[in-house]
Design an enzyme around this catalytic site. Structure first.
Site, PDB file in Angstrom:
ATOM      1  CE  LYS A   1      52.330  39.708  53.888  1.00  0.00           C
ATOM      2  NZ  LYS A   1      53.714  40.174  53.975  1.00  0.00           N
TER       3      LYS A   1
ATOM      4  CE  LYS B   1      55.963  35.310  50.236  1.00  0.00           C
ATOM      5  NZ  LYS B   1      56.727  36.093  51.117  1.00  0.00           N
TER       6      LYS B   1
ATOM      7  CE  LYS C   1      57.558  33.150  58.208  1.00  0.00           C
ATOM      8  NZ  LYS C   1      57.419  34.534  57.777  1.00  0.00           N
TER       9      LYS C   1
HETATM   10  P1  TYM Z   1      59.829  36.188  56.032  1.00  0.00           P
HETATM   11  O1  TYM Z   1      59.579  35.865  57.463  1.00  0.00           O
HETATM   12  O2  TYM Z   1      58.659  36.377  55.140  1.00  0.00           O
HETATM   13  O3  TYM Z   1      60.759  35.095  55.405  1.00  0.00           O
HETATM   14  C1  TYM Z   1      62.000  34.704  55.988  1.00  0.00           C
HETATM   15  C2  TYM Z   1      62.999  34.415  54.883  1.00  0.00           C
HETATM   16  O4  TYM Z   1      62.505  33.381  54.037  1.00  0.00           O
HETATM   17  C3  TYM Z   1      62.503  33.813  52.676  1.00  0.00           C
HETATM   18  N1  TYM Z   1      61.313  33.235  52.018  1.00  0.00           N
HETATM   19  C4  TYM Z   1      61.369  32.479  50.927  1.00  0.00           C
HETATM   20  N2  TYM Z   1      62.380  32.077  50.158  1.00  0.00           N
HETATM   21  C5  TYM Z   1      62.094  31.283  49.095  1.00  0.00           C
HETATM   22  N3  TYM Z   1      60.831  30.887  48.784  1.00  0.00           N
HETATM   23  C6  TYM Z   1      59.776  31.289  49.530  1.00  0.00           C
HETATM   24  N4  TYM Z   1      58.558  30.881  49.222  1.00  0.00           N
HETATM   25  C7  TYM Z   1      60.030  32.113  50.657  1.00  0.00           C
HETATM   26  N5  TYM Z   1      59.226  32.672  51.600  1.00  0.00           N
HETATM   27  C8  TYM Z   1      60.029  33.358  52.408  1.00  0.00           C
HETATM   28  C9  TYM Z   1      62.399  35.329  52.753  1.00  0.00           C
HETATM   29  O5  TYM Z   1      62.883  35.935  51.578  1.00  0.00           O
HETATM   30  C10 TYM Z   1      63.245  35.635  53.979  1.00  0.00           C
HETATM   31  O6  TYM Z   1      64.607  35.691  53.629  1.00  0.00           O
HETATM   32  N6  TYM Z   1      60.930  41.031  56.315  1.00  0.00           N
HETATM   33  C11 TYM Z   1      61.447  39.685  56.453  1.00  0.00           C
HETATM   34  C12 TYM Z   1      62.005  39.398  57.838  1.00  0.00           C
HETATM   35  C13 TYM Z   1      63.010  40.401  58.265  1.00  0.00           C
HETATM   36  C14 TYM Z   1      64.341  40.531  57.748  1.00  0.00           C
HETATM   37  C15 TYM Z   1      64.902  41.619  58.464  1.00  0.00           C
HETATM   38  C16 TYM Z   1      65.080  39.829  56.800  1.00  0.00           C
HETATM   39  C17 TYM Z   1      62.836  41.348  59.210  1.00  0.00           C
HETATM   40  N7  TYM Z   1      63.949  42.084  59.349  1.00  0.00           N
HETATM   41  C18 TYM Z   1      66.203  42.059  58.191  1.00  0.00           C
HETATM   42  C19 TYM Z   1      66.398  40.260  56.538  1.00  0.00           C
HETATM   43  C20 TYM Z   1      66.926  41.365  57.223  1.00  0.00           C
HETATM   44  C21 TYM Z   1      60.327  38.726  56.174  1.00  0.00           C
HETATM   45  O7  TYM Z   1      59.185  39.059  56.221  1.00  0.00           O
HETATM   46  O8  TYM Z   1      60.774  37.454  55.946  1.00  0.00           O
END
Ligand code: TYM
Length: 329
Positions: free
Chosen positions: A112, A193, A196
């Site tokens: 990033k 990947k 969003k």
């Molecule tokens: P975030 O918001 O980027 O994504 C949410 C969840 O979606 C999964 N994900 C994907 N899985 C498959 N293919 C993709 N292209 C893809 N893009 C996203 C992510 O792996 C995630 O499970 N840091 C985290 C949010 C968070 C969190 C937490 C998660 C904050 N605190 C505590 C677990 C536990 C994040 O940025 O996810």
């Protein structure tokens, strides 16, 4: 006693098919089997520059999509992260437990940092807040996509370090990754990947995309010149479509390959688009309902945070005391 499960998504944008297949779909299936807690990680969204109105709207939309995808507030807790102060408080305590080098090794930050003009300290720090998110609840199970693996490892390291230094306090969380769909790729750039946070959404399917938009995006998805429909490293675009198709039709990749044997890419794209549209139709209807009934969402969020606040706040107090801080009597 059920084990505690925790997961979250950050509302930097609208949820994508990647979020659904890599995470939210799993959450829905697992919510009965665990003491399940989900939050909209709104504080994590502040780690990148974001307009207040956009953050507000995205936070509502992510919450609405959690419900629309099938999270049931009678079975699980759903809340907004910023409504529970224990997250940030534990985040600070963990800042003082994490080595700079450890935080500096996080691949997501490095990637990033290269893309952003404005790099905030919060972006560097966010895996530590994520560890706090998990550990304030003593969550043992964390269903996430592949891209969060390194962050989960950090949470495990911090829990172990704390236990070694101050005595047994935390359970060590385990990451659960889907067998198929742990990483869904961008349709236009299938080695990257699906995200969003991308400004260009031509390779991203948003859960809110209308059927004609979904069909058009999948039709334009990058494939390759060889016409075989098989999953392999040298065919990332086709593999990605096969993954999406398999996951949504409950087939293995092998079964999907057999299904498309001898067919052309047109058929693969048409049937994948159909599966996505069919899956998202009921989700979108419910999404629209919640976005026009925000009071219902806020009532769910309030009830949710009330259920977990006492445990999490107490956990922070225990940690503070073990670290030597004087707690008010
Ligand atoms: P975030 O918001 O980027 O994504 C949410 C969840 O979606 C999964 N994900 C994907 N899985 C498959 N293919 C993709 N292209 C893809 N893009 C996203 C992510 O792996 C995630 O499970 N840091 C985290 C949010 C968070 C969190 C937490 C998660 C904050 N605190 C505590 C677990 C536990 C994040 O940025 O996810």
């Amino acid at each position: 006693m059920k084990k505690t499960l925790f997961s979250a998504a950050k509302p930097t944008g609208r949820l994508t098919l990647g979020n659904y297949l890599g995470a939210v779909e799993n959450w829905v299936q697992m919510q009965d089997d665990y003491n399940s807690i989900f939050c909209v990680a709104d504080l994590h969204s502040l780690t990148v520059p974001i307009e207040p109105s956009v953050l507000n709207d995205n936070s509502n939309a992510v919450f609405a999509n959690y419900l629309a995808c099938g999270l049931n507030p009678d079975k699980c807790v759903i809340y907004f992260q910023s409504h529970l102060k224990a997250h940030t408080e534990m985040g600070w305590l963990f800042n003082c437990l994490t080595h700079f080098g450890e935080a500096n090794r996080m691949v997501a930050f490095k990637e990033k940092m290269q893309q952003k003009k404005e790099v905030l300290v919060g972006l560097f720090d966010y895996p530590i807040l994520m560890a706090a998110d998990i550990l304030i609840h003593d969550a043992e199970v964390v269903p996430i996509g592949e891209d969060q693996r390194q962050h989960l490892e950090l949470a495990r390291t911090l829990a172990q370090r704390f236990n070694n230094k101050y005595g047994e306090t935390f359970k060590i969380p385990t990451g659960l990754y889907p067998k198929i769909g742990a990483k869904i790729y961008d349709l236009q750039n299938p080695t990257k990947k699906m995200s969003k946070s991308d400004e260009d959404t031509s390779g991203t399917i948003l859960l809110e995309d209308k059927p004609d938009v979904i069909v058009a995006k999948i039709k334009r998805a990058v494939t390759d010149s060889d016409t075989r429909i098989i999953a392999s490293n040298d065919k990332p675009g086709v593999t990605n479509l096969l993954t999406i198709y398999s996951k949504l039709t409950n087939k293995t990749i092998k079964e999907a390959e057999q299904h498309f044997e001898g067919a052309n890419y047109g058929k693969l794209k048409a049937e994948t688009a159909e599966a996505v549209v069919e899956t998202l139709k009921p989700v979108q209807d419910k999404f629209n309902y919640y976005m026009t009934h925000k009071d219902e969402m806020y009532a769910i969020a309030k009830q949710g945070v009330e259920k977990v606040a006492k445990y999490a706040t107490n956990k922070v107090d225990v940690v503070k005391e073990k670290m030597g801080l004087i707690c008010p009597k």
